[in-house]
Design a protein around this motif. Structure first.
Motif, PDB file in Angstrom:
ATOM      1  N   ILE A  72       1.065  -1.201   0.013  1.00 30.04           N
ATOM      2  CA  ILE A  72      -0.164  -0.042   0.098  1.00 30.04           C
ATOM      3  C   ILE A  72       1.037   1.325  -0.042  1.00 30.04           C
ATOM      4  O   ILE A  72       0.632   2.196  -0.713  1.00 30.04           O
ATOM      5  CB  ILE A  72      -0.810  -0.132   1.240  1.00 30.04           C
ATOM      6  CG1 ILE A  72      -1.989  -1.095   1.101  1.00 30.04           C
ATOM      7  CG2 ILE A  72      -1.547   1.218   1.412  1.00 30.04           C
ATOM      8  CD1 ILE A  72      -2.869  -1.334   2.284  1.00 30.04           C
ATOM      9  N   MET A  73       1.768   1.183   0.899  1.00 29.78           N
ATOM     10  CA  MET A  73       2.855   2.256   0.921  1.00 29.78           C
ATOM     11  C   MET A  73       3.537   2.553  -0.202  1.00 29.78           C
ATOM     12  O   MET A  73       3.789   3.716  -1.001  1.00 29.78           O
ATOM     13  CB  MET A  73       3.703   2.076   2.067  1.00 29.78           C
ATOM     14  CG  MET A  73       3.316   2.306   3.386  1.00 29.78           C
ATOM     15  SD  MET A  73       4.642   2.163   4.451  1.00 29.78           S
ATOM     16  CE  MET A  73       3.294   2.001   6.007  1.00 29.78           C
ATOM     17  N   GLU A  74       3.933   1.530  -1.143  1.00 26.69           N
ATOM     18  CA  GLU A  74       4.709   1.569  -2.262  1.00 26.69           C
ATOM     19  C   GLU A  74       3.723   2.081  -3.602  1.00 26.69           C
ATOM     20  O   GLU A  74       4.060   3.106  -4.115  1.00 26.69           O
ATOM     21  CB  GLU A  74       5.350   0.381  -2.922  1.00 26.69           C
ATOM     22  CG  GLU A  74       5.931   0.356  -4.085  1.00 26.69           C
ATOM     23  CD  GLU A  74       6.700  -1.049  -4.352  1.00 26.69           C
ATOM     24  OE1 GLU A  74       7.183  -1.229  -5.435  1.00 26.69           O
ATOM     25  OE2 GLU A  74       6.623  -2.005  -3.409  1.00 26.69           O
ATOM     26  N   TYR A  75       2.561   1.436  -3.700  1.00 27.06           N
ATOM     27  CA  TYR A  75       1.682   2.001  -4.770  1.00 27.06           C
ATOM     28  C   TYR A  75       0.974   3.139  -4.299  1.00 27.06           C
ATOM     29  O   TYR A  75       0.974   4.052  -5.364  1.00 27.06           O
ATOM     30  CB  TYR A  75       0.849   0.735  -5.019  1.00 27.06           C
ATOM     31  CG  TYR A  75       1.853  -0.310  -5.710  1.00 27.06           C
ATOM     32  CD1 TYR A  75       2.163  -0.119  -7.192  1.00 27.06           C
ATOM     33  CD2 TYR A  75       2.104  -1.492  -5.037  1.00 27.06           C
ATOM     34  CE1 TYR A  75       2.971  -0.971  -7.438  1.00 27.06           C
ATOM     35  CE2 TYR A  75       2.985  -2.598  -5.572  1.00 27.06           C
ATOM     36  CZ  TYR A  75       3.407  -2.163  -6.894  1.00 27.06           C
ATOM     37  OH  TYR A  75       4.200  -3.350  -7.384  1.00 27.06           O
ATOM     38  N   ASP A  76      -0.087   3.253  -3.286  1.00 24.83           N
ATOM     39  CA  ASP A  76      -0.587   4.308  -3.165  1.00 24.83           C
ATOM     40  C   ASP A  76       0.074   5.407  -2.473  1.00 24.83           C
ATOM     41  O   ASP A  76      -0.296   6.606  -2.699  1.00 24.83           O
ATOM     42  CB  ASP A  76      -1.710   3.944  -2.050  1.00 24.83           C
ATOM     43  CG  ASP A  76      -2.944   2.893  -2.569  1.00 24.83           C
ATOM     44  OD1 ASP A  76      -2.799   2.630  -3.702  1.00 24.83           O
ATOM     45  OD2 ASP A  76      -3.568   2.304  -2.067  1.00 24.83           O
ATOM     46  N   GLY A  77       1.170   5.227  -1.667  1.00 22.40           N
ATOM     47  CA  GLY A  77       2.091   6.248  -1.094  1.00 22.40           C
ATOM     48  C   GLY A  77       3.144   6.763  -2.082  1.00 22.40           C
ATOM     49  O   GLY A  77       3.832   7.652  -1.668  1.00 22.40           O
TER      50      GLY A  77
END
Length: 100
Positions: A72-77
């Protein structure tokens, strides 16, 4: 006024409390209490069982949470992968060292 004779006969067969009169549904409270308590079966209390904590399952759940947070942090963040994994590890495992 309705005829409740059939209902009263049925109610007495199944053990229900029939109304005291045909125009109301009030029954003497002592009669209701007697009927309610006579149908109660006493059950012996059972000691509660503590949940079994399986460390292997617990570890796999933590690893799943880590991987999900990192993704989530890699793609959305929009964080680089190594940074997202480092933040997710700290969030899930705290200061525990990573295995090499």
């Amino acid at each position: 006024m309705p005829n409740l004779a059939r209902f009263t006969a049925f109610a007495s067969r199944v053990g229900a409390v029939a109304p005291a009169c045909s125009t109301c549904s009030t029954v003497a409270p002592a009669k209701v209490l007697q009927e309610l308590t006579s149908n109660i079966n006493v059950v012996a209390p059972v000691a509660p069982v503590a949940p079994r904590i399986d460390d292997e399952t617990h570890e796999s759940d933590l690893l799943d949470a880590y991987e999900e947070r990192a993704a989530i942090m890699e793609y959305d963040g929009v964080l680089p992968r190594h940074e997202a994994e480092a933040l997710a590890w700290k969030e899930v495992f705290g200061d525990r060292a990573r295995a090499a």
